[in-house]
Design an enzyme around this catalytic site. Structure first.
Site, PDB file in Angstrom:
ATOM      1  N   LYS A  82       0.801  -1.218   0.000  1.00 31.20           N
ATOM      2  CA  LYS A  82       0.000   0.000   0.000  1.00 31.20           C
ATOM      3  C   LYS A  82       0.840   1.277   0.000  1.00 31.20           C
ATOM      4  O   LYS A  82       0.314   2.364  -0.260  1.00 31.20           O
ATOM      5  CB  LYS A  82      -0.961   0.004   1.191  1.00 31.20           C
ATOM      6  CG  LYS A  82      -2.062  -1.044   1.099  1.00 31.20           C
ATOM      7  CD  LYS A  82      -2.982  -0.798  -0.080  1.00 31.20           C
ATOM      8  CE  LYS A  82      -4.196  -1.712  -0.050  1.00 31.20           C
ATOM      9  NZ  LYS A  82      -5.123  -1.439  -1.168  1.00 31.20           N
ATOM     10  N   ASP A  83       2.131   1.153   0.267  1.00 29.34           N
ATOM     11  CA  ASP A  83       3.000   2.332   0.158  1.00 29.34           C
ATOM     12  C   ASP A  83       2.942   2.911  -1.250  1.00 29.34           C
ATOM     13  O   ASP A  83       3.025   4.129  -1.441  1.00 29.34           O
ATOM     14  CB  ASP A  83       4.451   1.949   0.468  1.00 29.34           C
ATOM     15  CG  ASP A  83       4.707   1.742   1.947  1.00 29.34           C
ATOM     16  OD1 ASP A  83       3.744   1.705   2.726  1.00 29.34           O
ATOM     17  OD2 ASP A  83       5.895   1.615   2.316  1.00 29.34           O
TER      18      ASP A  83
END
Length: 379
Positions: A82-83
């Site tokens: 999700k970064d």
């Protein structure tokens, strides 16, 4: 007798000296040098997002006769895939002039996107406000606050309810100046992150020899973006499969040819599964070659197998992806290369995944493979 004792002492001393002698250093591995040169120096935290390794799952590869590869997204600075989306939704807001220095990012998230956004916002000088269901653990709330986020746990209600945490996040952003609701589910900058980074990385790392890609989806940014890139790069040759947990409607939607049923049930996995077609998924839905339903029992079993066989400490959603990769490999047959996403590690879920009491409460204790119960170290 004395001579024998002296001889034994002498031999023991020589062995001890040999054991203590340092092993001569070998020249640097050419691969290490090439990777280091390519990476160079990351410009701040956001410069270190992406370019994660592809790890060969040795036991599953030998079992299936395929190359089963996992993209090690747990190696991102914030610890998850999700970064990538977090960075791109912020960059998109900057590019469109919606977010200026000192501004505020607002998002509705129950997990890793919030953690990714917290890291990105801190590194770029923005405030962060997070709305999340109050069913989430206190540990997650504490972590987000530790990273500088303002957190609002609210009652967990369906998406079509105006009080859903996503809608509350949107309204919060609308009340502020110089603020943006990043809207991870329907903001296609999420999908763009994987078209521009994850897909090209997989294609390059496999030297274009990837035959199939599979992963689960929540926002669908990863599945859609990687599928779009690999389909275009391969001229349509690479196959793409959705992996779906219990409680999600996407598997039935694909298998039925487009019939959307009411969402029911649930899964022990977090951050994946969906009750609707998001804007990230919609443009690429027809590119998918199929879907697989992965039961929680299989996901739990693979959590323990990956730890024992591969030394990989993975969360349940990552384990689900590995199960899907194994099943796609079996579907295609020996000689193929199948890639999936190792979304994050088990660190944020260990109090459940390795707890006997929790496994029993979910009727999943029997899903732990025989002989691997030794890893259930928590009461």
């Amino acid at each position: 007798m004395f001579r024998h004792s002296v001889r034994r002492i002498s031999t023991t001393a020589r062995r001890a000296a040999a054991a203590a002698a340092p092993v001569a250093a070998k020249p640097p591995n050419p691969h290490t040098l090439a990777v280091s040169k390519a990476q160079g120096i990351a410009k701040g935290l956001t410069g270190a997002i992406g370019n994660t390794p592809l790890i060969r799952m040795n036991h599953l590869s030998e079992q299936t006769g395929c190359e089963v590869l996992g993209k090690a997204e747990f190696m991102n600075p914030g610890g998850s895939v999700k970064d990538r989306a977090a960075l791109y939704v912020v960059l998109d807001a900057e590019e469109r002039g919606l977010l200026k220095p000192g501004g505020t990012v607002v998002e509705g998230t129950a997990g890793n996107t919030g953690i990714g956004l917290a890291h990105v916002c801190r590194s770029r000088g923005y405030k962060l406000v997070i709305y999340m269901p109050n069913t989430q653990s206190q540990g997650k709330i504490d972590l987000l606050r530790l990273l500088g986020a303002e957190v609002y746990p609210v009652p967990a209600v369906a998406f079509d309810n105006p009080q859903n945490y996503n809608h509350q996040a949107r309204r919060h952003a609308e009340r502020l100046d110089n603020a943006v609701w990043t809207n991870q589910f329907d903001n296609t900058a999420n999908r763009r992150a994987h078209i521009e980074t994850t897909g090209p990385e997989i294609w390059t790392q496999t030297e274009g020899k990837v035959d199939a890609f599979t992963c689960a989806t929540g926002t669908a940014g990863t599945l859609a973006g990687v599928t779009r890139y690999l389909k275009e790069a391969s001229g349509g040759r690479v196959k793409a499969y959705l992996a779906d947990p219990p409680g999600s409607v996407l598997h039935s939607y694909i298998q039925s040819g487009g019939k959307l049923v009411e969402r029911s049930g649930g899964s022990i996995t977090e951050g994946i599964g969906q009750g609707r077609i998001t804007d990230n998924l919609a443009p690429d839905l027809k590119l998918l070659d199929g879907s697989l339903h992965i039961a929680d029992e299989k996901s739990i079993g693979m959590v323990y197998r990956c730890l024992d066989e591969e030394g990989l400490y993975l969360g349940a959603s990552s384990a689900l992806n590995v199960v899907a990769a194994k099943e796609v490999a079996e579907l295609l047959g020996p000689g193929h290369t199948v890639v999936t996403m190792l979304c994050d590690g088990a660190y944020r879920y260990a109090d459940r995944l390795f707890s006997k009491k929790w496994l029993e409460s979910k009727s999943l204790l029997s899903a732990v493979p025989k002989g691997l119960e030794k890893y259930i170290v928590l009461p």
